[in-house]
Scaffold this motif. Structure first.
Motif, mmCIF file in Angstrom:
data_model
loop_
_atom_site.group_PDB
_atom_site.id
_atom_site.type_symbol
_atom_site.label_atom_id
_atom_site.label_comp_id
_atom_site.label_asym_id
_atom_site.label_seq_id
_atom_site.Cartn_x
_atom_site.Cartn_y
_atom_site.Cartn_z
ATOM 1 N N THR A 34 0.875 -1.325 0.053
ATOM 2 C CA THR A 34 -0.216 -0.071 -0.023
ATOM 3 C C THR A 34 0.946 1.183 -0.024
ATOM 4 O O THR A 34 1.897 1.338 0.540
ATOM 5 C CB THR A 34 -0.742 -0.078 1.189
ATOM 6 O OG1 THR A 34 -1.818 1.075 1.021
ATOM 7 C CG2 THR A 34 -0.313 -0.066 2.480
ATOM 8 N N GLN A 35 0.373 2.420 -0.498
ATOM 9 C CA GLN A 35 0.887 3.748 -0.443
ATOM 10 C C GLN A 35 -0.095 4.702 -0.311
ATOM 11 O O GLN A 35 -1.384 4.421 -0.614
ATOM 12 C CB GLN A 35 1.650 3.958 -1.833
ATOM 13 C CG GLN A 35 3.070 3.380 -2.171
ATOM 14 C CD GLN A 35 3.617 3.514 -3.373
ATOM 15 O OE1 GLN A 35 3.105 4.550 -4.042
ATOM 16 N NE2 GLN A 35 4.714 3.194 -3.503
ATOM 17 N N LEU A 36 -0.001 5.739 0.124
ATOM 18 C CA LEU A 36 -0.609 7.099 0.077
ATOM 19 C C LEU A 36 -0.927 7.462 -1.127
ATOM 20 O O LEU A 36 0.271 7.706 -2.010
ATOM 21 C CB LEU A 36 -0.293 8.125 1.129
ATOM 22 C CG LEU A 36 -0.142 7.621 2.448
ATOM 23 C CD1 LEU A 36 0.283 8.810 3.328
ATOM 24 C CD2 LEU A 36 -1.795 7.230 2.919
ATOM 25 N N ALA A 37 -1.966 7.867 -1.969
ATOM 26 C CA ALA A 37 -2.102 8.301 -3.208
ATOM 27 C C ALA A 37 -1.341 9.380 -3.691
ATOM 28 O O ALA A 37 -0.818 9.367 -4.806
ATOM 29 C CB ALA A 37 -3.592 8.405 -3.487
ATOM 30 N N HIS A 38 -1.239 10.379 -2.781
ATOM 31 C CA HIS A 38 -0.342 11.644 -3.170
ATOM 32 C C HIS A 38 1.100 11.584 -3.008
ATOM 33 O O HIS A 38 1.938 12.504 -3.482
ATOM 34 C CB HIS A 38 -0.817 12.492 -2.182
ATOM 35 C CG HIS A 38 -0.595 12.496 -0.913
ATOM 36 N ND1 HIS A 38 -1.222 11.906 0.032
ATOM 37 C CD2 HIS A 38 0.507 13.006 -0.009
ATOM 38 C CE1 HIS A 38 -0.888 11.953 1.278
ATOM 39 N NE2 HIS A 38 0.304 12.381 1.396
ATOM 40 N N GLY A 39 1.333 10.214 -2.687
ATOM 41 C CA GLY A 39 2.929 10.087 -2.534
ATOM 42 C C GLY A 39 3.512 9.497 -1.104
ATOM 43 O O GLY A 39 3.065 10.228 -0.193
#
Length: 340
Positions: free
Chosen positions: A69-74
């Motif tokens: 997983t990642q945060l969508a804004h980076g």
């Protein structure tokens, strides 16, 4: 003389067996050869015993389900596991990135963009990459309802946040360029709607009087630099909610534990897409998880009455109108018979 010796031998054997049992001895190595031979069915007794059955195979252990997983804004990449529903999933993501779970608006699969065709619903492919979209800028927009419908399609994230999934081209909302797909509807006329389901929010907007302005409180998802100043519209897509065929998926349920299942069949995907379209037409919402649940409820039913009864027991809170239930039953039958 020989017969007497045999009787004496048998009597001695029984006495020895009895003595060993009384002393709590069960190890056959401590018995005399005569006793051991008779108990094991060797050549001394003349009666061979069948070999012991083979041990049962060890249970098949499913590998640990670990998702990236990642945060969508980076952000950096995290690893999560051990969740059974959307609420627990958000909590796991929040723990990895050290943010409150309430900051997460929704998740998309395999893209960091606000793409409603890739929205995480009730199923996650075991190879899918999860991107979490978190709260960004807050805004208030004044809207005058000039038509019966605003042109919004609403969905929710399963944890109390309703957001905009589609904006109809040429509609009232389409003319207000600050309102975008992916915006979380936080309030209507200063009344918070956090915790409301998408169908409840859609009904509130539908019941607003025509010709009178109202205030829409919105929170947009935080954007990366390459996403700023873009307005995303979500057109109809035949692939919406689709999970790649031939793969296992993790099925998240609002009630009960998550289960690993085969990917939906082609018939189930067609039926789910059609039912999702009907949800938008009748209720102004889109929800592939809800549509999939309705298809699953109806696929083994024999008539619309049986289907309606089952639907009430599973999704009674929605209070679906009879006309809608009949159309859903027809859509499931059409998909099953290859007519759609």
């Amino acid at each position: 003389m020989l017969r007497g010796s045999r009787r004496k031998c048998k009597k001695a054997t029984k006495l020895e067996e009895s003595r060993l049992m009384e002393n709590g001895v069960t190890d056959e190595n401590q018995m005399s050869p005569t006793v051991r031979g008779q108990r094991q069915g060797t050549a001394d007794s003349g009666v061979p015993l069948p070999p012991p059955p083979p041990p049962p195979p060890p249970p098949r252990l499913r590998p640990r389900l670990i998702f990236h997983t990642q945060l969508a804004h980076g952000s950096s990449t995290g690893r999560i596991e051990g969740f059974t529903n959307v609420k627990e999933l958000y909590a796991k993501i929040a723990e990895v990135f050290e943010i409150p779970p309430t900051e997460i608006l929704f998740c998309t699969l395999n893209t960091h963009k606000v793409d409603m065709q890739k929205l995480l619903g009730g199923q996650i492919g075991l190879e899918d990459f999860i991107f979490a979209h978190v709260k960004g800028q807050m805004k208030e927009v004044e809207v005058t309802k000039s038509e019966d419908a605003l042109g919004l399609t609403i969905t929710d994230n399963g944890t109390g946040y309703a957001f905009i999934k589609r904006i109809k081209e040429g509609s009232t909302i389409d003319r207000i360029k600050t309102v975008c797909v992916g915006d979380h509807i936080e309030g209507i006329n200063s009344q918070t709607i956090v915790g409301c389901r998408h169908y409840e929010v859609a009904k509130m907007l539908k019941d607003l009087p025509k010709g009178q302005p109202f205030i829409l409180g919105l929170v947009e998802p935080r954007k990366a630099f390459d996403m700023i100043a873009r307005r995303t519209k979500c057109g109809k897509s035949t692939g919406e909610g689709k999970v790649g065929s031939g793969r296992e998926t993790l099925r998240l349920r609002s009630k009960g534990a998550a289960t690993v299942e085969e990917a939906p069949t082609e018939y189930e995907e067609r039926a789910t897409k059609k039912v999702d379209d009907l949800l938008e037409s009748y209720m102004g919402i889109r929800d592939t998880e809800l549509a999939a649940t309705m298809v699953e409820t109806g696929k083994d039913k024999k008539n619309p009455d049986e289907f309606a009864e089952a639907l009430d027991s599973v999704l009674g809170d929605f209070a679906f109108p009879d006309e809608f239930v009949f159309d859903v039953w027809g859509a499931i039958g059409d998909a099953k018979n290859g007519r759609i």
